[in-house]
Design a protein around this motif. Sequence first.
Motif, mmCIF file in Angstrom:
data_model
loop_
_atom_site.group_PDB
_atom_site.id
_atom_site.type_symbol
_atom_site.label_atom_id
_atom_site.label_comp_id
_atom_site.label_asym_id
_atom_site.label_seq_id
_atom_site.Cartn_x
_atom_site.Cartn_y
_atom_site.Cartn_z
ATOM 1 N N GLN A 12 0.832 -1.206 0.000
ATOM 2 C CA GLN A 12 0.000 0.000 0.000
ATOM 3 C C GLN A 12 0.869 1.259 0.000
ATOM 4 N N GLU A 13 1.943 1.218 0.787
ATOM 5 C CA GLU A 13 2.881 2.350 0.825
ATOM 6 C C GLU A 13 3.523 2.559 -0.550
ATOM 7 N N ILE A 17 3.275 5.867 -3.017
ATOM 8 C CA ILE A 17 4.462 6.570 -3.540
ATOM 9 C C ILE A 17 4.408 6.656 -5.068
ATOM 10 N N TYR A 18 4.069 5.541 -5.701
ATOM 11 C CA TYR A 18 3.996 5.548 -7.163
ATOM 12 C C TYR A 18 2.906 6.504 -7.652
ATOM 13 N N ARG A 19 1.788 6.553 -6.926
ATOM 14 C CA ARG A 19 0.719 7.491 -7.304
ATOM 15 C C ARG A 19 1.218 8.933 -7.201
ATOM 16 N N ILE A 27 2.563 1.896 -10.465
ATOM 17 C CA ILE A 27 1.204 1.717 -9.932
ATOM 18 C C ILE A 27 0.662 0.348 -10.341
ATOM 19 N N ALA A 28 0.841 0.002 -11.618
ATOM 20 C CA ALA A 28 0.353 -1.288 -12.115
ATOM 21 C C ALA A 28 0.998 -2.437 -11.343
ATOM 22 N N GLU A 29 2.318 -2.363 -11.136
ATOM 23 C CA GLU A 29 3.028 -3.421 -10.407
ATOM 24 C C GLU A 29 2.555 -3.521 -8.958
ATOM 25 N N ALA A 30 2.348 -2.354 -8.329
ATOM 26 C CA ALA A 30 1.917 -2.345 -6.929
ATOM 27 C C ALA A 30 0.522 -2.948 -6.781
#
Length: 233
Positions: A12-13, A17-19, A27-30
């Motif tokens: 989630q963290e 961060i990616y957002r 974002i896709a990977e997370a």
Amino acid sequence: NADYDATEHHYQESLAIYRELGDLQGIAEAVYNLAFVPIARGTELGRAIELLDEARARYQRLGDERGVSKAIADTAYVLMMRGDYSSAVPVLKEASARSRRLGDRFRLTDDLTSLGQAHRLLGQHREARAAFLESLDLFEESGITGGVGAVLLMMSALESDLGQHERAMRLFGAAEVIREAGEAGFPTAAVMMGDPVGAARAAIGNETVDREVAEGRAMSLDEALAYARSTDD
């Protein structure tokens, strides 16, 4: 559970961060990684599918074909976990078609063994055998003996379903030798999803089972492969 909570918090963290960075690939990977928390817990599998669907859509927009491929394949595995084999089959067919197109042999063997299991558990024995045999060819060509052993084990379960207990036990014996050799890539016995040995003992007796297993154990790898591909004794 605490470990899963910590893992989820970490993902989630990462997502936050990616957002913040506007990193669409990140974002896709997370989102994709987040799906593995409910999968690992074995609960909220519907949420896992939702996350994988979102990841797939994001990969699609990015033109990331390998990302799309893994999200599709993992969706099928979650459907298998839920026992929804009929829904898993078309998803696995799509996954295997993509893996072929991408030339991803490693993922293709995974897709095919899962497809074989789904067909087997639906009682679609001919289709199961075809998927298992194709994955057997790929593992042999790649020199992945552990994968060969895993497929022999799954084919043992298939023969058991068909009431071919002698064949099942020979394949089981051949697979057992590979497992005992500690060949890399050999998954746990859970891939069998059944008890062919118990079924055989009930159907043909301990003495016959022990003899057939011993015959399977005595086979060379080439002999075991030829036997698995044969349609009769």
